[in-house]
Design a protein around this motif. Sequence first.
Motif, PDB file in Angstrom:
ATOM      1  N   ARG A 767       0.853  -1.194   0.000  1.00 45.98           N
ATOM      2  CA  ARG A 767       0.000   0.000   0.000  1.00 45.98           C
ATOM      3  C   ARG A 767       0.884   1.237   0.000  1.00 45.98           C
ATOM      4  NH1 ARG A 767      -5.256   1.124   1.228  1.00 45.98           N
ATOM      5  NH2 ARG A 767      -5.700   3.240   1.984  1.00 45.98           N
ATOM      6  N   THR A 769       1.775   5.125   0.759  1.00 44.55           N
ATOM      7  CA  THR A 769       1.458   6.034   1.850  1.00 44.55           C
ATOM      8  C   THR A 769       1.992   7.413   1.519  1.00 44.55           C
ATOM      9  OG1 THR A 769       3.516   5.631   3.047  1.00 44.55           O
ATOM     10  CG2 THR A 769       1.678   4.130   3.493  1.00 44.55           C
ATOM     11  N   SER A 773       5.722   3.909   1.345  1.00 41.84           N
ATOM     12  CA  SER A 773       4.897   2.711   1.188  1.00 41.84           C
ATOM     13  C   SER A 773       5.102   1.794   2.380  1.00 41.84           C
ATOM     14  CB  SER A 773       5.266   1.964  -0.101  1.00 41.84           C
ATOM     15  OG  SER A 773       6.608   1.492  -0.020  1.00 41.84           O
ATOM     16  N   GLY A 815       8.788  -1.148   4.920  1.00 46.10           N
ATOM     17  CA  GLY A 815       8.299   0.079   4.317  1.00 46.10           C
ATOM     18  C   GLY A 815       9.425   0.904   3.738  1.00 46.10           C
TER      19      GLY A 815
END
Length: 913
Positions: A767, A769, A773, A815
């Motif tokens: 996902r 952000t 991510s 991330g």
Amino acid sequence: MTNFKFRNHLDIALRGGVAGASLAVALAAAAVAAPAFAQDVSSVPVASEEDPVSEADIVVTGTLIRGQAPTGSDITTVTADDIAQLGIAETSQLLGSLPSDSNFNSRPQVGSFGQFQTVNAPVLRFLGGGASGSNSTLLLLNGHRLPGMGVTQTSADIDAIPPGALQRVDLVPDGGSATYGADAVGGVVNLITRKRYDGLEVGGHYGQADDYTQWDVSATGGKTWDNGSLWATYNYAHHDIIRNSDRDFVQNLDYTTTPPTGNSLNCSPGNYQAGGLVFTNTPPFFAFLPITNYPIVNGVPVAGPANKCDITRGTTFFPAASRHSAMAGLNVDLSDAITFDVTAFYTNRKSTNDAGPTTYNLAATYPGLPSGTAYGDLSPTFGPNNYGRTALETWGVTPQITAKLGGDWQAVAFYNYGEGYSSFSSAAIDQSALQAQANSGAFNPFTGLFATTAAGQAALAYQSNFRSLSTGRDEISNGRVVVDGPLFALPGGDVRVAVGGEILREQFSQRNGSALNTNLGSILTYTDARTVKSAFGELSVPLFSEDNSAPGFHSLILSAAGRYDHYSDFGGTSNPKFGITWKPTSWWTLRGNWGKSYQAPSLASKAETIPTALQVFPANTFGAPGDTAGKFILLLYPGGGINLKPQKATTWQIGTDFKPEFVPGLSASLTYYNIDFKDRISFPSFFNPSFYSLYPDSYILNTAANPLTAAQIQDYVSSVSPTLLAAANLDTYLADPSKVYALENGLSQNLARAKTSGLDFSVDYQRPTAFGSVFAGVAGTYILTYKSQSTPTSTFQGLDANQVIRWRTSATLGGTAGDFLGKVTWNRTGGFEVPPRAANLNQSSIGDFNIFNLAFQYTPKVGGLLEDLSFTLNVDNVFDQDPPQFNGSNGSGAGYFGFTLGRYVQLGISKKF
């Protein structure tokens, strides 16, 4: 798009500004990349910007049909971009991150002590190679075979190809003999090299663990012009030796004592045992007498508790190794219709093992004590180390012509030649000479020292110059032609066909023995060769596609493939395969296939290269039933197998893949597989009292109803050399066959069977952000059943008896933020049951093995000298977790089950120009 789940995470990393780093694969595959693998069977990998190749020209592993994935198969693909971004330094480490590979959560290693050398080979579905000398997972390079490596095996080494040379790696974990022939039982791994490259990339890494250092450097460069490209890559890697004493969890102990002590009598000082098993000249030919222990004290046996020690503490846990690898390729478009390619590779690896002190067990007599056996080691004379040196060298060259025939028909023809050479050498002891030297007084078995007399010093000089030498050379050459194209059109697309033929020649030679340095050249060389002629074809039928899709039928493809191989040494074998891929919707796929596969016996497992020996011993030594008085067993052992035939398997799988459009970033996959592997090559347990009931086809009893004749005995031992027959006093038994209890075959034979089934699964989510991510994933393998038979008439042994690890999982959370990537990976190997015994303190199970890895990457988004520069920091096994304890020896080490270097910290840097 890509079929490799790592790529999802790497795309995020690229969007976050992380460029490709040359990260050592020992940590990259386990820490930088996500462990989960997935597949979209409707797609094929696209070419990279550096190697633009049309999708329609790509042949994916597992099929001969260009431009599509193998029907019904679960394929995993690693693209060139993935490889560049991971900075793989050892290709085998990438496979070690697969839960479906036997090397999962461990570190593949080479250079075992002695003739049983190991290479880094993929082992999917946990089938291994058995005693066949080859591997049940087929390793390919650009769709063709690599030369084998080893002295008692001919498995190819995946690390023969440097990762900088790879365009992509395809993995298909199902039977592939209908396409590729032998060995594709557990699956196929295909290393596909670059065709074009322009530019230069260099990188290096340095890492440390306790008592351990590793470093590597690499460079890849190439030049591309209008109709061609020339490229080359080089990699050097080195790491230190780790001994068992460097890792406190490696303990070879006797757990029946309190506290546990070493379980060996071969200590320094050693021991003397008087009494026990004594051979006599009158029936029953041996007798059991009370055994008395006499530990050696100042060179004198003294009655009392034995000196016990762990003689493995100074031996190798992880061998030292240095490796040079190079590869180059040339691609030229000779015309609009004809393309010429040639690739060549060379790898040289040397490794060092320490076997610790050399031990001996000698018949001896001490004044005033009964005759017995002296146990000790030669460290007082030769020191605590015995280094073995292993050298592995392999090379190959493959020219190929691709011709467009018109109407989307194409012909591909190649010739492939390669050689693999392996050698092992170490100091050795002539044990029979040492016994004679002990008998004459030149060697003192109670002190481990040679006498200072002229005879003693001559004996010392003799043993100092005695060495062990083993070599193996494997040579392959093969040519193949494949023609493929469309037959006719259906509403769902073109019906496509591929047909071809292949001829392969393999030759293997082996030397193995011990002699004085000056006589090593006299060790005999044994050679065998075979020729394989093959014909094959494949048909692909698309019934539905996007062009004629209907509700519930977004696409539907059927396929059929078949191959016939004729071997010059054992005859022919035919193997079919059928597949189906059905997509009810654009985001949901159902797939399945069924087929036959086989594993050919290696040339290294045959009697032609491993000569048959003859052993003679009293009939009741291993508990033979009935009247054994005065009778002997004539056993063929050791040696290669005689009249070996292929090991055959029936494989099938069904699976499903999801990539729902209504949950962006989510993908999932589930596959059920089933394998029935018969006629597996193994050794009969002739030392087992149940031998006569378990292996009815491996012996001939001498009975009153069917008495043995001299002719039968002579025929049974016909593969043994006259010298060995004379040494075994065969004439005694030919003259009086009544002295023979049984003729027994202890050579490798087609005996065993394994049946296994399981589930492969993966779930991945990513996902974007505001800061970059986040991503997470989990992948694993769960073995549902694993049953084995030692012979076709034996009962099946289940999961517990085979000590099967059912669960292997890998989970990732990470991330990106700006120029940074951070990630944690959790690799878990499940526990399993073991038989409780007094010797292992009634331990009934092995615990789970959990490893956590951290990875950080930083790539500054600036120009100038810092452009395309990347830094990495990796911490493997963050918590310095030891493998689970095992109170005994279980094949993977004494006192533990699993493998780890310990906490390992590595820094890396790479730069593109």
